[in-house]
Design a protein around this motif. Structure first.
Motif, PDB file in Angstrom:
ATOM      1  N   THR A  24       0.835  -1.200   0.000  1.00 42.08           N
ATOM      2  CA  THR A  24       0.000   0.000   0.000  1.00 42.08           C
ATOM      3  C   THR A  24       0.870   1.251   0.000  1.00 42.08           C
ATOM      4  O   THR A  24       0.580   2.222  -0.703  1.00 42.08           O
ATOM      5  CB  THR A  24      -0.959  -0.011   1.215  1.00 42.08           C
ATOM      6  OG1 THR A  24      -1.702  -1.230   1.176  1.00 42.08           O
ATOM      7  CG2 THR A  24      -1.915   1.163   1.177  1.00 42.08           C
ATOM      8  N   HIS A  39      -2.718   1.410   6.569  1.00 37.72           N
ATOM      9  CA  HIS A  39      -3.288   0.402   7.462  1.00 37.72           C
ATOM     10  C   HIS A  39      -3.297  -0.905   6.701  1.00 37.72           C
ATOM     11  O   HIS A  39      -3.327  -0.892   5.478  1.00 37.72           O
ATOM     12  CB  HIS A  39      -4.707   0.795   7.863  1.00 37.72           C
ATOM     13  CG  HIS A  39      -4.789   2.126   8.510  1.00 37.72           C
ATOM     14  ND1 HIS A  39      -4.498   2.317   9.840  1.00 37.72           N
ATOM     15  CD2 HIS A  39      -5.066   3.345   8.008  1.00 37.72           C
ATOM     16  CE1 HIS A  39      -4.621   3.608  10.124  1.00 37.72           C
ATOM     17  NE2 HIS A  39      -4.963   4.253   9.028  1.00 37.72           N
ATOM     18  N   SER A  41      -4.370  -3.861   4.602  1.00 37.15           N
ATOM     19  CA  SER A  41      -5.444  -3.856   3.613  1.00 37.15           C
ATOM     20  C   SER A  41      -6.355  -5.061   3.780  1.00 37.15           C
ATOM     21  O   SER A  41      -5.894  -6.155   4.091  1.00 37.15           O
ATOM     22  CB  SER A  41      -4.856  -3.872   2.204  1.00 37.15           C
ATOM     23  OG  SER A  41      -3.896  -2.858   2.056  1.00 37.15           O
ATOM     24  N   ASP A  80      -3.586  -2.774  -5.726  1.00 34.90           N
ATOM     25  CA  ASP A  80      -3.061  -3.174  -4.424  1.00 34.90           C
ATOM     26  C   ASP A  80      -3.916  -4.326  -3.906  1.00 34.90           C
ATOM     27  O   ASP A  80      -5.139  -4.307  -4.054  1.00 34.90           O
ATOM     28  CB  ASP A  80      -3.159  -1.961  -3.490  1.00 34.90           C
ATOM     29  CG  ASP A  80      -2.563  -2.227  -2.116  1.00 34.90           C
ATOM     30  OD1 ASP A  80      -1.772  -3.175  -1.968  1.00 34.90           O
ATOM     31  OD2 ASP A  80      -2.896  -1.449  -1.178  1.00 34.90           O
TER      32      ASP A  80
END
Ligand code: GTP
Ligand code: MG
Length: 268
Positions: A24, A39, A41, A80
């Motif tokens: 990310t 954070h 994912s 992602d």
């Protein structure tokens, strides 16, 4: 309709790798040019980005760089995916997409977390085996897809192993990341092959295994054999072209993302 057809033709890159490796962070950096707090994912996310003007795409290699700078920036998509072991089905689904196969794959690894000396457990390094197992399984699924493909076998799949977090002094350089992963994949491949041997003997004993295609598929070994050392270069036989390039998605020290842009540019 116009927009979706344009998007369908936009080169797309699938970002894979274990949890915490920096997927990310990398996608955010390539999208916005700067890092941000991430954070873990839980779902895949596709963003649009553009090749920086300083990186000339391969398709432009015979023309003048000055001309290239006057062109509109080349768009690309980055997907992602969550790296947690229980959420990797998203990644495998995108990998198996036949309607929209990715232009290339970026497999992100945490280069600061791969050496066995880096862990307090002394010896077995969970981060290394988790990373190598995921990488083994992704490469094996590409190998199987190639073997099962009825058409378009000629299309090469560019596969980047992004050795991330090179800003940290504990990080292994890209060459060491490469050899460390090859070594651990060799170990995993041997273990799996031994397991498969057990399964297939049982199958024969019960008169089950042998002729069904799925059985053959299940027995497939990465790189064709579990003998000797696994090398990424072997994957060329299945049209997967693996390169290992170092960088860092966050942090000021280190090589940054330039090497990864170069690799992406070479696929456009
Ligand atoms: P999942 O979403 O759980 O699969 O993880 P992820 O691969 O997306 O990891 P993420 O991008 O969230 O990064 C995990 C942590 O590593 C974050 O605290 C990042 O700030 C940090 N990180 C990512 N890239 C780098 C880097 O190049 N250098 C350093 N020092 N830290 C990094
Ligand atoms: Mg993430």
């Amino acid at each position: 309709i116009y927009r979706s057809s344009v998007l369908a033709k936009t080169p797309s890159f699938l970002v894979l790798g274990p949890s915490g490796s920096g997927k990310t962070a990398l996608v955010t950096k390539l999208e916005t040019g700067h890092g941000s707090k991430t954070h873990t994912s839980q779902i895949p996310l596709t963003v649009q980005s553009h090749l920086p003007k300083s990186t000339v795409p391969k398709s432009w290699q015979y023309r003048s760089t000055a001309d290239y700078e006057t062109k509109a920036p080349k768009p690309l998509l980055l997907t992602d995916t969550p790296g947690h072991a229980k959420l990797r089905h998203y990644a495998y689904n995108s990998l198996a997409s036949t309607t929209n196969p990715p232009t290339g794959i970026l497999f992100v690894v945490d280069a600061a977390d791969l050496s066995s000396s880096g862990t307090a457990t002394g010896g077995a390094n969970f981060a290394l085996s988790d990373t190598a197992e995921y990488l083994h399984d992704v490469l094996l699924s590409l190998q199987k897809a190639y073997n099962n493909a009825k058409t378009s076998k000629a299309k090469e799949i560019p596969f980047l192993v992004a050795a991330n977090k090179l800003d940290l002094f504990t990080a292994l350089p890209a060459v060491a990341v490469k050899s460390t992963l090859e070594k651990d994949i060799t170990r995993i491949r041997e273990t799996r092959a031994r397991g498969l041997l057990g399964v297939s003997t049982i199958g024969k004993g019960e008169g089950l295994g042998g002729n069904d295609e799925e059985g053959d598929d299940e027995r497939e070994v990465l790189g064709g054999t579990s003998e000797g050392d696994f090398k990424f270069a072997t994957m060329e036989e299945w049209n997967v072209s693996v390169e290992v390039v170092g960088g860092n998605a966050v942090g000021e020290d280190g090589p940054g993302v330039e090497g990864w842009w170069e690799w992406i540019g070479a696929q456009l």
